[in-house]
Design an enzyme around this catalytic site. Structure first.
Site, PDB file in Angstrom:
ATOM      1  N   ASP A 112     -72.551  65.029 -71.253  1.00 25.36           N
ATOM      2  CA  ASP A 112     -71.046  64.591 -70.729  1.00 25.36           C
ATOM      3  C   ASP A 112     -70.459  65.767 -70.034  1.00 25.36           C
ATOM      4  O   ASP A 112     -70.445  67.108 -71.306  1.00 25.36           O
ATOM      5  CB  ASP A 112     -69.598  64.091 -72.174  1.00 25.36           C
TER       6      ASP A 112
ATOM      7  N   LYS B 285     -65.107  72.074 -63.237  1.00 19.41           N
ATOM      8  CA  LYS B 285     -65.560  71.279 -62.421  1.00 19.41           C
ATOM      9  C   LYS B 285     -64.127  70.461 -61.699  1.00 19.41           C
ATOM     10  O   LYS B 285     -64.662  69.854 -60.673  1.00 19.41           O
ATOM     11  CB  LYS B 285     -65.147  70.118 -63.647  1.00 19.41           C
TER      12      LYS B 285
ATOM     13  N   GLU C  84     -67.190  58.287 -66.565  1.00 21.57           N
ATOM     14  CA  GLU C  84     -66.850  58.960 -67.381  1.00 21.57           C
ATOM     15  C   GLU C  84     -66.531  56.808 -68.419  1.00 21.57           C
ATOM     16  O   GLU C  84     -66.886  57.099 -69.919  1.00 21.57           O
ATOM     17  CB  GLU C  84     -65.882  59.201 -67.667  1.00 21.57           C
TER      18      GLU C  84
ATOM     19  N   ASP D 155     -58.585  58.611 -71.286  1.00 19.64           N
ATOM     20  CA  ASP D 155     -59.489  59.799 -71.558  1.00 19.64           C
ATOM     21  C   ASP D 155     -58.361  60.528 -71.245  1.00 19.64           C
ATOM     22  O   ASP D 155     -57.672  60.982 -70.316  1.00 19.64           O
ATOM     23  CB  ASP D 155     -60.231  59.694 -70.026  1.00 19.64           C
TER      24      ASP D 155
END
Ligand code: ADP
Ligand code: MG
Length: 568
Positions: free
Chosen positions: A10, A70, A143, A166
């Site tokens: 992850d 990211k 994800e 999330d």
């Protein structure tokens, strides 16, 4: 074995994790300090040093530290004069080293997760980051799919829809997935790339009256760190003390309640709610049509977030996995599937319900109990209950109830045998259940050795889960009355036997008994007859009456035996 290994990663905006399926379980691997999460922070020192994780994050605000790289993936922008791929590769190298230390073997292949909305450019950049770190990226996994895998939702069934909410450190994503041919398809995503736990930290600073814009880098770092600590405490407790001694001369100490915190973040929660509604509307679904809701991201540990999600979807969220580990564990499972560490095997089946036959009095006689591992075989020898009987009817039953009529009939066979006296025929009944669920009922008259076979296709094991649940719960609900009914039937059979023998015995030996004993026998007989009339009565009353009669006729029985011995 070593080149078979694939790890799951992850690669998060705030935190990253690496995992594998080890001895059958998906696990995240901990670093030397025991942490299964590595902050996605990279520090580049003046002399070319590179540090990743907690130590880098601690230097936040001191220059040379890159966080949230990211966000830059696929944009062409640079961070600390390096491409986002290079920075991400440092994080991946660290994770790879953690895994190699823990597993004591080289790690060279990985599944890496990416947000569902990542475009080709962002995916390509992630792939390149992996290669720079010396990893072959065997698959990029979305994800939300990873989160659903972590909960085993791929077993939910065709066309089932699930939602993944999330909320991480700086991003929010909600996805609606649908299962097709055992795979998740992302139907819709919505979210906010600038909403997450960082905003919760800032909400706490607002509450204590700190204006981040007026602070220098070092002060900002201290303030944010304390805010996050307070936030963690508020996830567990109703209040927490925000404490920054020697901060801007005087220092700060202020109690914050959970309610105050929740009020402060209400507008953020509303935003996530709007995203959820938009994602549902995009695919024309109502909340009730979602079969399961999964939480991912550390910020869903905030009770108000969880409550909000349950309110939006009108159902409890799935339990059992730490939200900040959900995506990593799902990546590990996908890696395990690809490397063969997760095998699709046919597990040994068990009988979902008991199998048996009806015996005299309408009782269920279990031959193979529920939850017996198949293949299996079981049988019993039966005798005829009536003299002169030439056929024995075998009803094959399935279920957990004491009375045959309450169970399901799978089939019937009629076993012919030679007419003999009561209890003299011997018929063997054997059930054999093979691995594919075929039940064969073999009956044999031991006098002639003649076999009769009845085959029952998989219905013996193919029972819908709901039906099994229904049958088992009914048997539990009726356990008491069922047991009483069985006791009644068994006592009745015994009573009929005794009563039938009583009259002839009294004719032969009645005069031998004292008047008192004879009265006793007659009284006991009368009680049995009365009890027999009332099936609704508890079986134990009849049973007691039968025992009484049995005792009262003991003397008679002895006389009969004596007569038989003398040889008439
Ligand atoms: P990401 O997916 O963005 O990389 P995570 O899923 O690890 O990040 O989430 C990190 C966020 O979760 C941080 O903002 C952190 O403060 C928050 N968080 C972690 N644990 C808790 C907690 N117990 N209570 C509230 N927030 C938490
Ligand atoms: Mg995440």
């Amino acid at each position: 074995m070593s080149d078979e290994l694939i790890v799951g990663i992850d690669l998060g905006t705030t935190n990253s994790a690496i995992g594998v399926v080890e001895s059958g379980f998906p696990i995240l691997l901990a670093d030397g300090e025991g942490s299964r999460l590595t902050p996605s922070a990279v520090w580049y020192g003046e002399e070319g040093q590179v540090e990743v994780g907690f130590s880098a994050r601690r230097r936040r605000g001191l220059g040379g530290v890159v966080t949230s790289v990211k966000r830059l993936m696929g944009t062409g922008e640079k961070a600390a004069s390096r491409s986002p791929e290079e920075v991400s590769a440092e994080i991946l190298k660290t994770l790879k080293a953690v895994a190699e230390a823990r597993l004591e073997q080289t790690v060279s292949r990985a599944v890496i997760t990416v947000p569902a909305y990542f475009n080709e450019g962002q995916r390509g950049a992630t792939q390149r980051a992996g290669e720079l770190a010396g990893l072959e990226v065997v698959r990029l996994l979305s994800e939300p799919t990873a989160a659903a895998l972590a909960y085993g939702l791929d077993k939910l069934g065709e066309e089932k829809k699930v939602a993944v909410y999330d909320l991480g450190g700086g991003t929010f994503d909600v996805s609606i997935l649908e299962l097709r041919a055992g795979h998740f398809e992302v139907l819709a995503t919505a979210g906010d790339t600038r909403l997450g736990g960082d905003d919760f930290d800032e909400a706490i600073l607002v509450k204590v009256g700190i204006d981040l814009k007026k602070l220098d880098e070092a002060e900002r770092g201290r303030a944010l760190e304390e805010a996050e600590r307070v936030k963690f405490v508020l996830s567990e407790q109703d209040e927490a003390i925000f404490r920054l001694p020697f901060f801007r001369e005087e220092g700060i100490e202020r109690t914050i309640t959970r309610v105050e915190f929740e009020t402060e973040i209400e507008s953020l929660l509303k935003k996530t709610e709007a995203c959820c509604r938009r994602a549902l509307a995009d695919v024309d679904l109502r909340p009730e049509e979602i079969e399961a809701v999964v939480l991912a991201g550390g910020s869903t540990r905030v009770p108000a977030v969880r409550n909000r999600v349950e309110r939006i979807f009108g159902r409890a969220v799935e339990e059992g996995v730490d939200p900040d580990e959900t995506v990593g564990l799902g990546a590990a499972i996908q890696a395990g599937i690809l490397s063969g560490a997760v095998r699709e095997v046919v597990l040994l089946d068990v009988t979902p319900l008991s199998l048996g036959i009806e015996t005299v009095g309408g009782l269920m006689n279990v031959l193979i109990p529920r939850n017996t591992t198949i293949p299996c075989k079981a049988g019993e020898l039966f005798t005829n209950a009536v003299a002169g009987q030439t056929v024995m009817k075998i009803r094959v039953l399935q279920g957990e109830r004491e009375l045959a009529k309450d169970n399901w009939e799978l089939g019937q066979i009629e076993v012919p045998f030679q007419a003999v006296g009561k209890g003299q025929a011997r018929v063997g009944v054997q059930f054999s259940l093979n691995a594919s669920g075929l039940l064969e009922v073999l009956t044999r008259d031991t006098a002639t050795n003649e076999d009769t076979i009845l085959s029952i296709e998989s219905s013996a094991v193919d029972v819908a889960d709901t039906q099994v649940e229904h049958m088992v719960s009914e048997s539990v609900d009726h356990a008491f009355s069922d047991m009483s009914a069985r006791v009644f039937v068994e006592a009745r059979l015994k009573a009929e036997e005794l009563l039938a023998a009583l009259e002839p015995a009294l004719v032969d030996f009645g005069t031998v008994l004292s008047e008192e004993d004879l009265l006793k026998v007659r009284e006991a007989e009368q009680t049995v007859r009365t009890q027999l009339q009332d099936e609704a009565q508890s079986g134990s009353l009849l049973k007691a009456a039968v025992e009484e009669l049995d005792d009262a006729t003991e003397q008679l029985a002895a006389l009969i035996v004596e007569k038989a011995m003398v040889g008439e």
